[in-house]
Design an enzyme around this catalytic site. Structure first.
Site, short mmCIF file in Angstrom:
data_model
loop_
_atom_site.label_atom_id
_atom_site.label_comp_id
_atom_site.label_asym_id
_atom_site.label_seq_id
_atom_site.Cartn_x
_atom_site.Cartn_y
_atom_site.Cartn_z
N HIS A 310 29.58 -24.18 -82.23
CA HIS A 310 28.32 -24.67 -81.67
C HIS A 310 27.74 -25.81 -82.49
O HIS A 310 26.91 -26.58 -81.98
CB HIS A 310 27.32 -23.51 -81.59
CG HIS A 310 26.16 -23.77 -80.67
ND1 HIS A 310 26.26 -23.73 -79.30
CD2 HIS A 310 24.87 -24.09 -80.94
CE1 HIS A 310 25.09 -24.01 -78.76
NE2 HIS A 310 24.23 -24.23 -79.73
N HIS A 336 17.88 -29.04 -72.57
CA HIS A 336 17.01 -28.24 -73.41
C HIS A 336 15.55 -28.44 -73.06
O HIS A 336 15.19 -29.30 -72.30
CB HIS A 336 17.21 -28.66 -74.88
CG HIS A 336 17.81 -27.61 -75.73
ND1 HIS A 336 17.65 -27.57 -77.09
CD2 HIS A 336 18.58 -26.55 -75.41
CE1 HIS A 336 18.30 -26.54 -77.58
NE2 HIS A 336 18.89 -25.92 -76.58
#
Length: 409
Positions: A310, A336
């Site tokens: 990640h 996001h």
């Protein structure tokens, strides 16, 4: 019996005073008091609470926290849609491991500030699960209690610890562009493009695992995130992204588009619905297998043993920010932040997103090593996969205990 504008009071044969009133639901409630003054005060308070919308049903809140939380999970709506399967599984784990063992057998009306503080102190101790898991557990309990307050099952939310919802995670490492390409070489041809898209298009593992050929537009040079894959106790599940902002179109930097084209020609399944990333035996990309058999050895070989997969997304976000992209442009590219804000600017930033990809491509070209010449196997066939992942269709090994708890947002 005394007649009043609200409720009534009468003296019983035993000398005590009884109050009676109808609540907002039309039900009759009664209480007993030793003095007339106490009875008067009680009715006055009840009337003020009802008129001020602060009245609490004395019969409410008898459900156990474990039973209420189970109902809450099945009916929870997050930003206009039910919980994503991965989020549902995460909340179930957090409840089972960190909340219900201590608080699950309390009735909602019994759950006090003192109970929550004692529970939080236990989680925060050296023997607890860690600061990040503790913050996640606290936020989940607080959210459940907010729902109980809204449904008039609790008078007030007992989660009042200032700062308990904040995570103080150490800053994750950022790889250099040279390290990214070294990792892309180390994982082998089959997974090379996975590394590049994760970094330079800021894609999550679940999003990469769910990509199909129709999601990649080679003419426009874009990749569209329409779904995300999760590994749950019942198996692999593919569903929509967690939020609407997660569904997005990202421009692929021109410098890595040849890698994407080659990957589609050599490794992707055929047809528009064919998976972009599959194992050598044709099975879907499984995070547990990939991390154990491919990613782990590759990062050790490159000399970045502490780099999580990640962190590639984190690296790409930092590189994109370095091009001068605005906060809203980054939110769109990353999928996001506030859903409403991200979607509001998604179309407006389409041209700017292309410019970001162009800048990323220029950065890559400055550092990128020359691509190695392909080495065909015997009789021109593909050589065996150097990653050692010869069982892509096999059941994955046990995933990390709490991958979402350890993973940055």
């Amino acid at each position: 019996m005394t007649r009043r504008s609200f409720g009534n009071i009468r003296r019983r044969a035993n000398g005590r005073w009884q109050t009676r009133y109808r609540d907002p639901a039309g039900r009759v409630n009664s209480s007993m008091f030793a003095t007339r003054r106490d009875a008067d005060r009680h009715l006055a308070k009840i009337r003020a609470d009802i008129e001020g919308d602060q009245w609490f049903d004395p019969r409410a809140g008898q459900e156990l926290l474990r039973d209420y939380s189970a109902r809450w999970l099945t009916s929870r709506i997050f930003r206009g849609r039910p919980l994503a399967p991965g989020t549902h599984a995460l909340y179930t784990r957090v409840l089972a491991r960190h909340i219900l063992p201590t608080l699950g057998d309390l009735q909602l009306r019994q759950l006090t500030v003192s109970h929550v503080r004692h529970w939080h102190a236990q989680l925060s101790s050296p023997a607890g699960p860690g600061a990040v898991s503790t913050a996640k557990a606290y936020r989940l309990l607080r959210s459940i209690c907010y729902s109980a307050v809204a449904e008039r099952e609790m008078l007030r939310n007992p989660c009042t610890i200032r700062g308990a919802d904040r995570e103080y995670s150490p800053e994750r490492p950022v790889a250099s562009i040279a390290q990214v390409f070294a990792l892309a070489d180390a994982v082998g041809p089959r997974w090379r493009t996975l590394i590049l898209l994760a970094t330079f298009c800021s894609l999550r593992m679940g999003e990469l695992s769910a990509l199909t050929r129709r999601d990649i537009d080679l003419d426009a040079g874009t990749v569209t995130v329409r779904a995300s894959a999760s590994v749950l106790p019942g198996g692999r599940v593919v569903g929509p992204p967690k939020t609407r902002a997660g569904r997005r179109t990202v421009t692929i930097p021109a410098a890595i588009r040849p890698d994407v084209v080659e990957h589609l020609e050599r490794f992707a399944q055929p047809g528009e619905d064919g998976a972009v990333f599959i194992g050598p035996l044709g099975g879907p990309l499984r995070e547990g297998n990939f991390v154990t058999e491919v990613w782990g050895p590759a990062r050790r070989a490159v000399g970045v043993p502490g780099l999580h997969f990640h962190d590639l997304r984190h690296t790409g976000n930092n590189l994109a920010a370095g091009t001068g992209a605005s906060l809203r442009e980054l939110m769109v590219r990353m999928g996001h932040g506030s859903t409403r804000a991200a979607l509001r600017y998604q179309h407006a930033t389409r041209d700017r997103d292309t410019a970001i990809a162009r800048e990323l491509s220029a950065l890559i070209e400055q550092v990128r090593p020359s691509p190695p010449e392909p080495s065909p196997g015997p009789e021109g066939t593909e050589s065996s996969d150097p990653s050692g992942d010869s069982d892509g269709a096999a059941e994955p090994g046990a995933p990390p205990a709490d991958p979402d708890l350890e993973r940055p947002a």
